[in-house]
Every structure is written in structure tokens, then in C-alpha cells.
Design an enzyme around this catalytic site. Structure first.
Site, PDB file in Angstrom:
ATOM      1  CB  THR A   2      -0.918   0.008   1.247  1.00  0.00           C
ATOM      2  OG1 THR A   2      -1.973   0.915   1.034  1.00  0.00           O
ATOM      3  CG2 THR A   2      -0.160   0.399   2.499  1.00  0.00           C
ATOM      4  N   GLY A 157      -0.224   5.975  -7.054  1.00  0.00           N
ATOM      5  CA  GLY A 157      -1.189   5.026  -7.613  1.00  0.00           C
ATOM      6  C   GLY A 157      -1.043   4.836  -9.108  1.00  0.00           C
ATOM      7  CB  THR A 163      -0.497   2.367  -4.654  1.00  0.00           C
ATOM      8  OG1 THR A 163       0.583   1.966  -3.803  1.00  0.00           O
ATOM      9  CG2 THR A 163      -1.133   3.624  -4.103  1.00  0.00           C
TER      10      THR A 163
END
Length: 184
Positions: A2, A157, A163
Site C-alpha cells: 500500500t 497510484g 496502490t
């Protein structure tokens, strides 16, 4: 893994994270909440690493906050001591980013407590991308802490496959009379 990013600027501190949970190369969940408010909403915390491990650490950290009347640094150091000495905790694979009105800290899987430079924390698989983006935004824009964290997560991301763009963002207002201890 993450990406978690924390930015402190002017009268705000923010911790933001994406919502992706991966198992190997498979996305298992896209809307996990990896950022929380603790200790009567006075402390922000975000985690990167194993989900079950992180929840264990959240619980332990919150109990340390209660024990030390919300003193962030004392609670973090006490958790780190436990992390180093407890056999079960030593096997946990997670990083915590924590912040309150006065400080921002990283608590590592080795039981270290780190106060970062430049009021910026970025951890997790996309942490390096988020840190680079947030650093550039801090140095070259007047964006507020929330906007910087959001943009940094979006950039991470776009680059990091672990992510996503489903963000949880928590923010604390810092009273003007409180000193910024991270610059001391």
C-alpha cells in the site's frame, strides 16, 4: 502492500492512504481503510504491511496512547520497546505512520521510531513515489497538506501496482499557538 503519506503544513497535518489489499499478485480488496483516528480523534495513524499485523499494532499503540495520556512520542517509544522484546510482535510485518498536533513519526518493523525531516512521511510499496511527489509539491507550490497528500497518492497510484486511487484521508487542525516541534 500500500501507500501511506503524511504531510504537515501550516495549521494542518494529514495522513492519507490508498485502499488496496493484495495477496501476491492478486487484488483482494480495493476499499480497505488503512488510516484511522485514535485516542479521542486526536491522533492519526496509517499502516502499510500485513493487515492483521497492522490491526494488532493499532490496538497496542492505542493502549500505549491511553497509558501515556495521549503523548504521541512516549506511546510510540513504548510500543517500539514492546515490538523489540515481544517474540510475537517481532514477527509482525507492518509500518505505522502516526501524527498528532505536535509530531509526526514512523514506527518501523524493527522497533525503531523515526521523526522524519521536512514534515513528510511516505511508507509502503508506493512510498518512494509519494515522497518524491510530495517533496516537489512542498517545495514548489502553496498547496495545503491535504492537497499535497492527495496528489502524492495519485502519483504513487499511477506508478505502483500495489496502490490504488481509493483514498482515505484524515486531517487534524493544529492550533496556532502550538509550536511545530518537528522543526526544533
Amino acid at each position: 502492500m500500500t501507500t501511506i503519506v503524511s504531510v504537515r503544513r501550516n495549521n494542518k497535518v494529514v495522513i492519507a492512504g490508498d485502499g488496496q489489499v493484495s495477496l501476491g499478485n492478486t487484488v483482494m480488496k480495493g476499499n480497505a481503510r488503512k488510516v484511522r483516528r485514535l485516542y479521542n480523534n486526536k491522533v492519526l495513524a496509517g499502516f502499510a504491511g500485513g493487515t492483521a499485523d497492522a490491526f494488532t499494532l493499532f490496538e497496542r499503540f492505542e493502549s500505549k496512547l491511553q497509558m501515556h495520556q495521549g503523548h504521541l512520542t512516549k506511546a510510540a517509544v513504548e510500543l517500539a520497546k514492546d515490538w523489540r522484546s515481544d517474540r510475537a510482535l517481532r514477527k509482525l510485518e507492518a509500518l505505522l505512520a502516526v501524527a498528532d498536533e505536535t509530531a509526526s513519526l514512523i514506527i518501523t518493523g524493527n522497533g525503531d521510531v523515526v521523526q522524519p525531516e521536512n514534515d513528510l512521511i511516505a511508507i509502503g510499496s508506493g512510498g518512494a513515489y509519494a515522497q518524491a511527489a510530495a517533496t516537489a509539491l512542498l517545495e514548489n507550490t502553496e498547496l495545503d497538506a491535504r492537497e499535497i497528500a492527495e496528489k502524492a497518492l495519485n502519483i504513487a497510484g499511477d506508478i505502483c501496482v500495489f496502490t490504488n486511487h481509493n483514498h482515505t484521508i484524515e486531517e487534524l487542525e493544529i492550533p496556532a499557538e502550538l509550536p511545530n516541534l518537528s522543526q526544533a
